[in-house]
Motif scaffolding. Structure first.
Motif, PDB file in Angstrom:
ATOM      1  N   LEU A  64     -20.982 122.808  14.145  1.00 51.54           N
ATOM      2  CA  LEU A  64     -19.801 123.210  13.372  1.00 51.54           C
ATOM      3  C   LEU A  64     -18.802 123.944  14.249  1.00 51.54           C
ATOM      4  O   LEU A  64     -17.627 124.019  13.930  1.00 51.54           O
ATOM      5  N   ALA A  65     -19.292 124.520  15.330  1.00 43.33           N
ATOM      6  CA  ALA A  65     -18.415 125.203  16.285  1.00 43.33           C
ATOM      7  C   ALA A  65     -19.009 125.000  17.669  1.00 43.33           C
ATOM      8  O   ALA A  65     -20.220 125.010  17.851  1.00 43.33           O
ATOM      9  N   LYS A  66     -18.131 124.800  18.628  1.00 41.53           N
ATOM     10  CA  LYS A  66     -18.538 124.603  20.016  1.00 41.53           C
ATOM     11  C   LYS A  66     -17.394 125.119  20.872  1.00 41.53           C
ATOM     12  O   LYS A  66     -16.235 124.856  20.575  1.00 41.53           O
ATOM     13  N   GLY A  67     -17.716 125.868  21.903  1.00 39.55           N
ATOM     14  CA  GLY A  67     -16.623 126.377  22.725  1.00 39.55           C
ATOM     15  C   GLY A  67     -17.088 127.335  23.788  1.00 39.55           C
ATOM     16  O   GLY A  67     -18.238 127.316  24.217  1.00 39.55           O
ATOM     17  N   GLU A  68     -16.161 128.190  24.180  1.00 38.82           N
ATOM     18  CA  GLU A  68     -16.403 129.124  25.263  1.00 38.82           C
ATOM     19  C   GLU A  68     -15.929 130.508  24.847  1.00 38.82           C
ATOM     20  O   GLU A  68     -14.880 130.657  24.222  1.00 38.82           O
ATOM     21  N   PHE A  69     -16.740 131.519  25.166  1.00 38.38           N
ATOM     22  CA  PHE A  69     -16.327 132.899  24.970  1.00 38.38           C
ATOM     23  C   PHE A  69     -15.509 133.285  26.197  1.00 38.38           C
ATOM     24  O   PHE A  69     -16.054 133.529  27.267  1.00 38.38           O
ATOM     25  N   ALA A  70     -14.202 133.313  26.043  1.00 35.86           N
ATOM     26  CA  ALA A  70     -13.303 133.545  27.177  1.00 35.86           C
ATOM     27  C   ALA A  70     -13.489 134.949  27.751  1.00 35.86           C
ATOM     28  O   ALA A  70     -13.583 135.924  27.008  1.00 35.86           O
ATOM     29  N   ASN A  71     -13.574 135.027  29.058  1.00 32.47           N
ATOM     30  CA  ASN A  71     -13.605 136.292  29.795  1.00 32.47           C
ATOM     31  C   ASN A  71     -14.760 137.211  29.396  1.00 32.47           C
ATOM     32  O   ASN A  71     -14.656 138.425  29.492  1.00 32.47           O
ATOM     33  N   ILE A  72     -15.866 136.653  28.924  1.00 34.16           N
ATOM     34  CA  ILE A  72     -17.002 137.459  28.467  1.00 34.16           C
ATOM     35  C   ILE A  72     -17.602 138.294  29.598  1.00 34.16           C
ATOM     36  O   ILE A  72     -18.104 139.393  29.366  1.00 34.16           O
TER      37      ILE A  72
END
Length: 146
Positions: A94-102
């Protein structure tokens, strides 16, 4: 949200020798955290956690809080999030992505779904770290209710 009904259904890797159990990701305490195995072996990505919410909920999204002790082992950069009524059948993420600047900003990440969905089980899949380390982890994983 109170997580008293929540249970870990499965985890593909957890470090039990240093007390970094999967249940730490749902215990409501940001000082504790789940961490994939690292003492005796270092199984690489992907890492996943399946959680029983204890009841069917209307979910609008989820949050991911990385470990809060200032260390970078176990930070997750890329993820997939699933919701289902059957812990053996997930369908598409349902969601796929990247945690920016984690890596530089390890704060709570808030991800909203395209539209709210109902389900009892969530599956958090960690696909990659921000620093080429083989571990995944989470201080807290939570859902955003509709």
């Amino acid at each position: 949200r109170e997580k008293t009904k929540w249970k870990i259904v499965s985890v593909n890797s957890e470090e039990t020798e240093s007390n970094n159990h999967a249940r730490s990701a749902i215990d409501g305490d940001p000082a504790t955290f789940w961490h994939s195995e690292w003492m005796r072996s270092n199984p690489g990505y992907p890492h996943e956690l399946v959680i029983d919410l204890g009841e069917t909920l209307q979910i609008a999204g989820f949050t991911y809080l990385p470990r809060q002790d200032g260390k970078d082992g176990g930070l997750v950069a890329q993820y997939e999030f699933y919701l289902s009524d059957d812990p053996n059948n997930w369908g598409t993420a349902l969601a796929k992505g990247e945690f920016a600047n984690i890596l530089n900003n390890p704060v709570k990440q808030r991800i909203l779904l395209k539209k709210p969905q109902t389900g009892r089980y969530i599956r958090f899949v960690a696909l990659a770290s921000p620093n080429d380390k083989p571990w995944a982890g989470a201080a807290e994983i939570d859902v955003i209710e509709e």
